[in-house]
Design an enzyme around this catalytic site. Structure first.
Site, PDB file in Angstrom:
ATOM      1  N   HIS A 114      -6.035   3.408  -1.050  1.00  0.00           N
ATOM      2  CA  HIS A 114      -7.535   3.010  -0.194  1.00  0.00           C
ATOM      3  C   HIS A 114      -8.086   2.084  -0.777  1.00  0.00           C
ATOM      4  CE1 HIS A 114      -6.797   6.370   2.537  1.00  0.00           C
ATOM      5  NE2 HIS A 114      -7.165   7.171   1.592  1.00  0.00           N
ATOM      6  N   ASP A 132       1.404   9.192   2.977  1.00  0.00           N
ATOM      7  CA  ASP A 132       0.370   9.755   2.713  1.00  0.00           C
ATOM      8  C   ASP A 132      -0.431   9.980   4.068  1.00  0.00           C
ATOM      9  OD1 ASP A 132      -2.148  10.241   0.274  1.00  0.00           O
ATOM     10  OD2 ASP A 132      -2.932   9.786   2.247  1.00  0.00           O
ATOM     11  N   ASP A 171      -0.083  14.941   1.152  1.00  0.00           N
ATOM     12  CA  ASP A 171      -1.384  15.557   1.993  1.00  0.00           C
ATOM     13  C   ASP A 171      -0.882  15.747   3.380  1.00  0.00           C
ATOM     14  OD1 ASP A 171      -1.569  12.921   2.091  1.00  0.00           O
ATOM     15  OD2 ASP A 171      -3.667  12.813   1.405  1.00  0.00           O
TER      16      ASP A 171
END
Length: 661
Positions: free
Chosen positions: A149, A189, A282
């Protein structure tokens, strides 16, 4: 003389030792000093390392030493100001660290942040360098903080430096001797790799592929950047591929379909020299932030498919993943594949992808087909016609410390865009209203209870937001409302011998300041006023969903008739219905008119954490306190002065400052 079996064993061991592994306990020095329960915890990498040690994986790999990154390599993708911020942040005092973090999205700092961030980036460079030089066939970097990110000039989403982008830039620009001219970055992810995408937006040397929950921009990082029409610009046009899930609960079958019908055909044309995987786990089963259900077997298959490219030269770099058991098992499954000493044993129970998955795949293929001819042909109906039932998702959060702090939704324009591209699929709404919800909702719609509120819901206009939707003055965001928006006709007040207090430093609904919690232990020294609303069990579930940041489109209830009957045997008995939810425990308070009285509060463990200081107790802000006071006054329970004194007494019981001086 060496036997054939000895030679075979030695050969096998040599192959196994061609996998490098990097872990360093120093990366655990980065932690949130304000929240011991923060999901991005040092235990994430410890859990993985412990799993690999106990299973013997570490004995079959070469363990590399971690290294800190040099500033010049960090500045290949980040600004000098950003590097300077992270470099100096740990030398600041705690208040300065908190101020810096507060300016960023879902970031915390402490005295260990600088070292951890430099080690995570440098270690990613190290494993990439060792694989690119062909010293090892593949490698895995168990690093934190994560990176995908982080943008050029901004840390966000738990990420300080963009580890994968830094390593890719190093291979392309700093080490021409390795001969790496094309890199495939695969980001699996569950959140979109917005930072990595922007860093290679105009670069045809990097094919960036991200598969992620998107939900038309409502899922973190909450923007349109992860939509399928974001394909790169200039020389990089067509080299940015986004696969944006429309919903949660996507699992093995959905990911296999995307691999087979998007990623692998393009990778075959691209012919990468090395593959770097932003290996966030995740999207794994049980992750508290992801809401998807990829199994360890699923991850092993995805990785195995990638090993057919770049001569199997793959670097795994840990990103997200917040269920310690899931990330440990998933990384273990991936290392087993890299070691190539065990056949894949199918353990996935999923047969088909969701219909929405095929819709997204077709949209992606159509958008990218001008750049990748292999995507131009239409998929046979025999393939896309086999689908799983529609998903009904518990809306999970994000890489965000406050899960509902999201950008305004932009459903209309994006939805219309997708509809224009894929005409045969007329609806974009994943969940058909009332279909699979009908069973539990119909069963609980005619079962009534008293919902006892002791916080802001004591004020009737505030409570109505949970039923009819909307917001009142002082609230930071609106409520969605219940599926059954019929407002209750019967309301009454009662007092109970228990203690309310105020905890947490801020809430998504009210901003800074604590919110009310109930200690469900009887205490004759306390008297708590509660406003009781007669609502259906269905509506109570919808309030539970909203109070705990979950979606109303769940395929099952949180609190059903059986649990209601079981809990209604003893006053002040509790039942946990949302693990780790702020209001995840349901409390039975007795009966009124032979109808059960139910409320909700935090877990017993949270109460102990409030008592010992692991969770902050905090007085409510003025807007929240005024809402409670309005409820007590308009409900004709107390005068304004008495209501203020009642709220102040609840705050003072934990030695908190007075609300009013």
């Amino acid at each position: 003389m060496e036997s054939d079996s000895d030679e075979s064993r030695r050969s096998k061991n040599n192959v196994q030792r061609h996998v490098a592994l990097l872990y360093d306990e120093r990366m655990c020095k980065h932690f949130n000093p304000e929240d011991v329960n923060h999901p991005e915890t040092p235990n994430r990498i410890r859990a993985i390392w412990n799993k690999l040690q106990t299973s013997g994986i570490t004995d079959r790999c070469v363990i590399l030493d971690a290294k800190e990154a040099e500033d010049k390599y960090l500045e290949s993708v980040h600004s000098k100001n950003h590097v300077k911020l992270i470099k100096n942040i740990s030398s600041k005092n705690l208040n300065s660290q908190k101020r810096s973090a507060s300016k960023l999205n879902s970031i915390y700092f402490n005295e260990g942040s600088t070292e951890s961030a430099y080690l995570a980036a440098g270690s990613t460079i190290e494993v990439a360098k060792r694989v690119a030089s062909k010293e090892f066939r593949s490698a895995a970097a168990i690093v934190r903080p994560p990176g995908h990110h982080a943008e050029q000039n901004e840390a966000m989403g738990f990420c300080l430096f963009n580890n994968v982008a830094i390593a890719a830039s190093y291979l392309l620009d700093e080490s021409p001797a390795f001969g790496v001219k094309k890199i495939l970055i695969v980001d699996w992810d569950v959140h979109h790799g917005n930072g990595t995408q922007k860093m290679f937006w105009n670069d045809s040397r990097v094919l960036f592929f991200s598969v992620h929950r998107h939900e038309f921009g409502s899922f973190y990082p909450s923007s349109d950047d992860g939509f399928y029409n974001m394909i790169g610009e200039g020389a990089g046009a067509g080299y940015n591929i986004n696969v944006p899930w429309e919903n949660g609960r996507c699992g093995d079958a959905d990911y296999f379909a995307v691999w087979d019908h998007v990623l692998l055909p393009v990778a075959k044309e691209f012919k990468p020299d090395i593959i770097i995987v932003s290996a966030g786990f995740d999207a794994a089963v049980g992750d508290p932030l992801g809401g998807c259900r990829v199994t360890p077997f699923g991850y092993s298959v995805l990785l195995k498919k990638l090993m057919n490219f770049a001569e199997g030269r793959i670097v795994l770099v840990l990103e997200g993943g917040y269920n310690l058991d899931s990330i440990a098992k998933s990384m273990h499954a991936c290392l087993e594949v890299l070691l190539e000493d065990k056949p894949l044993i199918e353990s996935s129970s999923e047969a088909y992808p969701f219909e929405s998955t095929w819709r997204v795949i077709q949209a992606v293929r159509q958008e990218l087909s001008p750049f990748w001819p292999t995507l131009a042909c239409e998929l046979p109906q025999s393939i896309i016609g086999q689908v799983a039932p529609p998903p009904h998702t518990l809306f999970s959060s994000s890489d965000s410390e406050t899960e509902d702090e999201k950008a305004p939704l932009k459903f209309k324009n994006i939805a219309e865009l997708l509809e224009d591209v894929i005409k045969p699929f007329s609806t974009l709404k994943v969940d058909a209203d009332g279909e699979t919800d009908a069973s539990w909702r119909s069963e609980s719609s005619n079962v009534y209870l008293w919902y006892a509120s002791y916080g802001s819901n004591m004020w009737r206009p505030r409570f109505d937001c949970y039923i009819a939707g909307g917001q009142v003055e002082g609230m930071q965001k609106p409520c969605s409302g219940s599926v059954n928006s019929t407002l209750p006709e019967e309301i009454l007040w009662k007092t109970f011998p228990c203690h309310i207090f105020f905890g947490r430093e801020s809430s998504c609904s009210w901003g800074p300041g604590g919110v009310a919690f109930l200690n469900p232990v009887q205490n004759s020294q306390h008297k708590t006023y509660m406003c009781l609303y007669k609502i259906s069990l269905e509506q109570f579930n919808d309030i539970l969903f909203q109070e705990n940041g979950l979606s109303l489109t769940a395929g099952s209830s949180l609190f059903d008739i059986t649990t209601l009957n079981a809990i209604s045997t003893k006053e002040f008995s509790t039942q946990e219905v949302v693990k780790d939810g702020w209001y995840g425990n349901v409390v039975y308070l007795g009966k009124e008119q032979d109808i059960p009285i139910i409320t909700m509060t935090c877990s017993h463990l949270d109460i102990e954490h409030f008592k010992c200081g692991k969770l902050p107790v905090c007085a409510p802000n003025k807007s929240y306190a005024n809402t409670l006071i309005k409820g007590l006054v308009e409900g004709e329970q107390l005068s304004k002065a008495e209501a203020i004194a009642h709220i102040e007494a609840a705050a003072k019981s934990f030695d908190l400052p007075c609300i009013y001086s």
